[in-house]
Scaffold this motif. Structure first.
Motif, PDB file in Angstrom:
ATOM      1  N   ILE A  25       0.850  -1.202   0.000  1.00 36.30           N
ATOM      2  CA  ILE A  25       0.000   0.000   0.000  1.00 36.30           C
ATOM      3  C   ILE A  25       0.883   1.249   0.000  1.00 36.30           C
ATOM      4  CG2 ILE A  25      -1.813   1.289   1.221  1.00 36.30           C
ATOM      5  CD1 ILE A  25      -2.821  -1.375   2.351  1.00 36.30           C
ATOM      6  N   GLN A  29       0.119   3.255  -3.385  1.00 39.22           N
ATOM      7  CA  GLN A  29      -1.073   4.097  -3.252  1.00 39.22           C
ATOM      8  C   GLN A  29      -0.978   5.379  -4.095  1.00 39.22           C
ATOM      9  OE1 GLN A  29      -2.339   4.665   0.766  1.00 39.22           O
ATOM     10  NE2 GLN A  29      -3.767   6.290   0.176  1.00 39.22           N
ATOM     11  N   GLU A  51      -8.528   2.508  -3.686  1.00 46.88           N
ATOM     12  CA  GLU A  51      -8.871   1.555  -2.625  1.00 46.88           C
ATOM     13  C   GLU A  51      -9.383   0.245  -3.238  1.00 46.88           C
ATOM     14  OE1 GLU A  51     -11.510   3.102   0.329  1.00 46.88           O
ATOM     15  OE2 GLU A  51     -11.246   1.366   1.624  1.00 46.88           O
ATOM     16  N   TYR A  58      -5.152  -7.432  -3.235  1.00 46.96           N
ATOM     17  CA  TYR A  58      -5.001  -8.332  -2.087  1.00 46.96           C
ATOM     18  C   TYR A  58      -5.813  -9.626  -2.285  1.00 46.96           C
ATOM     19  CZ  TYR A  58      -5.061 -10.268   2.586  1.00 46.96           C
ATOM     20  OH  TYR A  58      -4.937 -11.125   3.641  1.00 46.96           O
ATOM     21  N   VAL A  59      -7.071  -9.449  -2.691  1.00 46.40           N
ATOM     22  CA  VAL A  59      -7.964 -10.608  -2.859  1.00 46.40           C
ATOM     23  C   VAL A  59      -7.388 -11.592  -3.902  1.00 46.40           C
ATOM     24  CG1 VAL A  59     -10.263 -11.309  -3.687  1.00 46.40           C
ATOM     25  CG2 VAL A  59     -10.041  -9.382  -2.117  1.00 46.40           C
ATOM     26  N   ASN A  60      -6.800 -11.022  -4.968  1.00 46.63           N
ATOM     27  CA  ASN A  60      -6.310 -11.872  -6.073  1.00 46.63           C
ATOM     28  C   ASN A  60      -4.806 -12.134  -6.021  1.00 46.63           C
ATOM     29  OD1 ASN A  60      -8.819 -12.178  -7.775  1.00 46.63           O
ATOM     30  ND2 ASN A  60      -8.720  -9.962  -7.537  1.00 46.63           N
ATOM     31  N   ILE A  61      -4.174 -11.854  -4.908  1.00 45.76           N
ATOM     32  CA  ILE A  61      -2.701 -11.893  -4.869  1.00 45.76           C
ATOM     33  C   ILE A  61      -2.121 -13.296  -5.147  1.00 45.76           C
ATOM     34  CG2 ILE A  61      -2.171 -12.316  -2.400  1.00 45.76           C
ATOM     35  CD1 ILE A  61      -0.459  -9.495  -3.046  1.00 45.76           C
ATOM     36  N   GLN A  62      -2.913 -14.332  -4.851  1.00 45.64           N
ATOM     37  CA  GLN A  62      -2.416 -15.697  -5.120  1.00 45.64           C
ATOM     38  C   GLN A  62      -2.320 -15.975  -6.617  1.00 45.64           C
ATOM     39  OE1 GLN A  62      -1.129 -17.661  -3.014  1.00 45.64           O
ATOM     40  NE2 GLN A  62      -2.017 -17.301  -1.016  1.00 45.64           N
ATOM     41  N   ASP A  63      -2.954 -15.109  -7.423  1.00 40.66           N
ATOM     42  CA  ASP A  63      -2.928 -15.291  -8.876  1.00 40.66           C
ATOM     43  C   ASP A  63      -1.672 -14.661  -9.484  1.00 40.66           C
ATOM     44  OD1 ASP A  63      -4.044 -16.175 -11.286  1.00 40.66           O
ATOM     45  OD2 ASP A  63      -4.922 -14.221 -11.715  1.00 40.66           O
TER      46      ASP A  63
ATOM     47  N   ILE B   6      -6.769   5.067   3.861  1.00 45.68           N
ATOM     48  CA  ILE B   6      -6.902   3.881   3.013  1.00 45.68           C
ATOM     49  C   ILE B   6      -6.093   2.731   3.610  1.00 45.68           C
ATOM     50  CG2 ILE B   6      -6.322   2.832   0.772  1.00 45.68           C
ATOM     51  CD1 ILE B   6      -7.121   5.365  -0.601  1.00 45.68           C
ATOM     52  N   LYS B   7      -4.841   3.014   3.966  1.00 49.52           N
ATOM     53  CA  LYS B   7      -3.979   1.961   4.504  1.00 49.52           C
ATOM     54  C   LYS B   7      -4.557   1.419   5.821  1.00 49.52           C
ATOM     55  CE  LYS B   7       0.672   0.865   5.944  1.00 49.52           C
ATOM     56  NZ  LYS B   7       1.980   1.356   6.324  1.00 49.52           N
ATOM     57  N   GLU B   9      -7.645   1.590   7.023  1.00 46.27           N
ATOM     58  CA  GLU B   9      -8.929   0.886   6.845  1.00 46.27           C
ATOM     59  C   GLU B   9      -8.730  -0.483   6.213  1.00 46.27           C
ATOM     60  OE1 GLU B   9     -11.716   3.318   4.674  1.00 46.27           O
ATOM     61  OE2 GLU B   9     -11.525   4.936   6.145  1.00 46.27           O
ATOM     62  N   LEU B  10      -7.900  -0.505   5.170  1.00 44.50           N
ATOM     63  CA  LEU B  10      -7.705  -1.772   4.453  1.00 44.50           C
ATOM     64  C   LEU B  10      -6.994  -2.806   5.325  1.00 44.50           C
ATOM     65  CD1 LEU B  10      -8.016  -3.474   1.972  1.00 44.50           C
ATOM     66  CD2 LEU B  10      -6.163  -2.241   0.874  1.00 44.50           C
ATOM     67  N   MET B  11      -5.962  -2.366   6.038  1.00 42.07           N
ATOM     68  CA  MET B  11      -5.232  -3.305   6.895  1.00 42.07           C
ATOM     69  C   MET B  11      -6.129  -3.823   8.026  1.00 42.07           C
ATOM     70  SD  MET B  11      -2.508  -3.782   5.347  1.00 42.07           S
ATOM     71  CE  MET B  11      -1.783  -4.973   6.457  1.00 42.07           C
ATOM     72  N   LYS B  13      -9.409  -4.197   7.740  1.00 45.81           N
ATOM     73  CA  LYS B  13     -10.304  -5.173   7.101  1.00 45.81           C
ATOM     74  C   LYS B  13      -9.593  -6.513   6.883  1.00 45.81           C
ATOM     75  CE  LYS B  13     -13.238  -1.879   4.645  1.00 45.81           C
ATOM     76  NZ  LYS B  13     -13.457  -1.225   3.346  1.00 45.81           N
ATOM     77  N   ILE B  14      -8.299  -6.445   6.542  1.00 46.13           N
ATOM     78  CA  ILE B  14      -7.528  -7.677   6.331  1.00 46.13           C
ATOM     79  C   ILE B  14      -7.372  -8.423   7.663  1.00 46.13           C
ATOM     80  CG2 ILE B  14      -5.211  -8.576   5.747  1.00 46.13           C
ATOM     81  CD1 ILE B  14      -5.087  -6.365   3.562  1.00 46.13           C
ATOM     82  N   VAL B  19     -11.735  -8.596   4.454  1.00 42.88           N
ATOM     83  CA  VAL B  19     -11.165  -8.743   3.107  1.00 42.88           C
ATOM     84  C   VAL B  19     -10.264  -9.969   3.153  1.00 42.88           C
ATOM     85  CG1 VAL B  19      -9.615  -7.718   1.393  1.00 42.88           C
ATOM     86  CG2 VAL B  19     -11.289  -6.287   2.540  1.00 42.88           C
ATOM     87  N   VAL B  20     -10.607 -10.974   2.329  1.00 45.40           N
ATOM     88  CA  VAL B  20      -9.862 -12.241   2.367  1.00 45.40           C
ATOM     89  C   VAL B  20      -9.305 -12.548   0.978  1.00 45.40           C
ATOM     90  CG1 VAL B  20     -10.036 -14.694   2.978  1.00 45.40           C
ATOM     91  CG2 VAL B  20     -11.551 -13.048   4.063  1.00 45.40           C
ATOM     92  N   MET B  21      -8.062 -13.065   0.949  1.00 44.55           N
ATOM     93  CA  MET B  21      -7.517 -13.425  -0.364  1.00 44.55           C
ATOM     94  C   MET B  21      -8.098 -14.756  -0.835  1.00 44.55           C
ATOM     95  SD  MET B  21      -3.538 -14.511   0.226  1.00 44.55           S
ATOM     96  CE  MET B  21      -2.956 -13.202   1.297  1.00 44.55           C
ATOM     97  N   LYS B  22      -8.325 -14.823  -2.154  1.00 48.83           N
ATOM     98  CA  LYS B  22      -8.855 -16.062  -2.724  1.00 48.83           C
ATOM     99  C   LYS B  22      -7.758 -17.118  -2.728  1.00 48.83           C
ATOM    100  CE  LYS B  22     -12.039 -13.899  -6.002  1.00 48.83           C
ATOM    101  NZ  LYS B  22     -12.206 -13.599  -7.434  1.00 48.83           N
ATOM    102  N   LYS B  24      -5.265 -20.147  -3.944  1.00 49.21           N
ATOM    103  CA  LYS B  24      -4.564 -20.355  -5.217  1.00 49.21           C
ATOM    104  C   LYS B  24      -5.303 -21.344  -6.124  1.00 49.21           C
ATOM    105  CE  LYS B  24       0.170 -20.696  -6.875  1.00 49.21           C
ATOM    106  NZ  LYS B  24       0.440 -19.292  -7.131  1.00 49.21           N
ATOM    107  N   PHE B  27      -7.767 -20.002  -8.724  1.00 51.24           N
ATOM    108  CA  PHE B  27      -7.209 -19.456  -9.962  1.00 51.24           C
ATOM    109  C   PHE B  27      -6.743 -20.577 -10.885  1.00 51.24           C
ATOM    110  CE2 PHE B  27      -6.549 -16.213  -6.684  1.00 51.24           C
ATOM    111  CZ  PHE B  27      -7.262 -15.169  -7.248  1.00 51.24           C
TER     112      PHE B  27
END
Lengths: 177, 133
Positions: A25, A29, A51, A58-63, B6-7, B9-11, B13-14, B19-22, B24, B27
């Protein structure tokens, strides 16, 4: 001490160290904001799009394939999110005061344009179709190679060359009117 | 000001799992699925082309061509369009699917189309020879 590369940071995030996404970030950013601002020009929406881009990254980082360049990958995400936004809304007006990245950029140099003429060229860029505008932003403001632009826009390298050539010629046409 | 928000709030949420990573595999599954459907499209397109060849050979609507306008009408009525349409549709679908696999976006559409048509033709010739049609 050498700084961690983006790709090394991503490897660690992929293996579960999610808290260091903050470094990504920090690094991206402002850069994403600059990129998106040049495409849509609307200051109010830029932060939301940044944002959304960071969340999507982050959500797609494994891709992400860590053998490739992370900056191209995240710019592709920002590009997709921005294009979706433009499709949903009317294209917006570019600001006259593009941020500091344009101070010494090569587009102005290549077009042999004085600084006072920048306002005029910004106006010309504003009138360019999105596909031409974004390729010029990537080439001359983000300093991306043809190879990287092809990764960001998901098109062939030869097509990138063709679009850049057309974009420059269209920009010159509008500028000289 | 917004930068820090932004940083933060996002951190947050993580950390809280909002906010969750999909994973592997999701994909990989998508990639393999696209490749698999692309392969099926090419294979079925080859079967459709083989069927087209077979029906033209068996019923040979070309025999009607020397009979002037009536002959042309019968030829057009007898022609097995559905196999041709199915083949063309699957070739287009195959090109579209393969352009979405891996780094294929770097290749031109013409090159991909040529590769898919080549693959369909080779498979079809193989089928014709194998089945002795």
């Amino acid at each position: 001490m050498t700084a961690l590369t983006d790709e090394k940071i991503v490897v660690r995030i992929q293996s579960g160290e999610t808290e260091i996404f903050g470094k990504i970030i920090d690094r991206y950013q402002r850069r994403l904001a600059g990129f998106i601002k040049k495409i849509i020009g609307n200051h109010d929406e830029v932060d939301d799009l940044v944002e959304n881009s960071l969340v999507a990254a982050y959500v797609n980082i494994q891709d992400f394939d860590t053998k490739k360049k992370f900056s191209s990958w995240i710019l592709r995400i920002a590009h997709n999110i921005t294009v979706d936004f433009i499709k949903k809304k009317k294209p917006l007006i570019l600001p006259e005061d593009w941020d500091e990245a344009d101070k010494n950029n090569k587009l102005f140099e290549e077009m042999e344009i004085e600084r006072e003429e920048k306002i005029k060229i910004n106006g010309a860029l504003e009138k360019l179709e999105l596909k031409y505008r974004e390729v010029l932003v990537l080439k001359y403001f983000e300093d991306k190679s043809y190879e990287e632009i092809s990764d960001i826009l998901h098109t062939s390298t030869s097509n990138v060359g063709v679009i850049i050539k057309r974009a420059k010629s269209k920009l010159r046409e509008i500028y000289e009117k | 000001m917004k930068n820090k928000e932004i940083k933060k709030e996002l951190m947050q949420k993580i950390k809280t799992g909002k906010v969750v990573m999909k994973p592997k595999w999701e994909f990989k599954l998508k990639e393999w699925g696209t490749e698999g459907i692309g392969l099926v499209a090419v294979a079925v397109a080859a079967v459709a082309l083989t069927a087209l060849y077979y029906f033209i050979k068996i019923y040979d609507p070309r025999e009607w061509l020397p009979f002037g306008q009536i002959g042309w009408q019968i030829f057009l009525e007898d022609f097995p369009y559905y196999w041709l349409i199915l083949n063309l549709f699957l070739v287009c679908a195959g090109v579209w699917l393969w352009s979405r696999v891996g780094q294929n976006y770097k290749k031109t559409r013409g090159g991909l189309a040529l590769a898919v048509v080549g693959g369909v033709l080779l498979l079809s010739i193989g089928l014709i020879l194998f089945r002795g049609l």
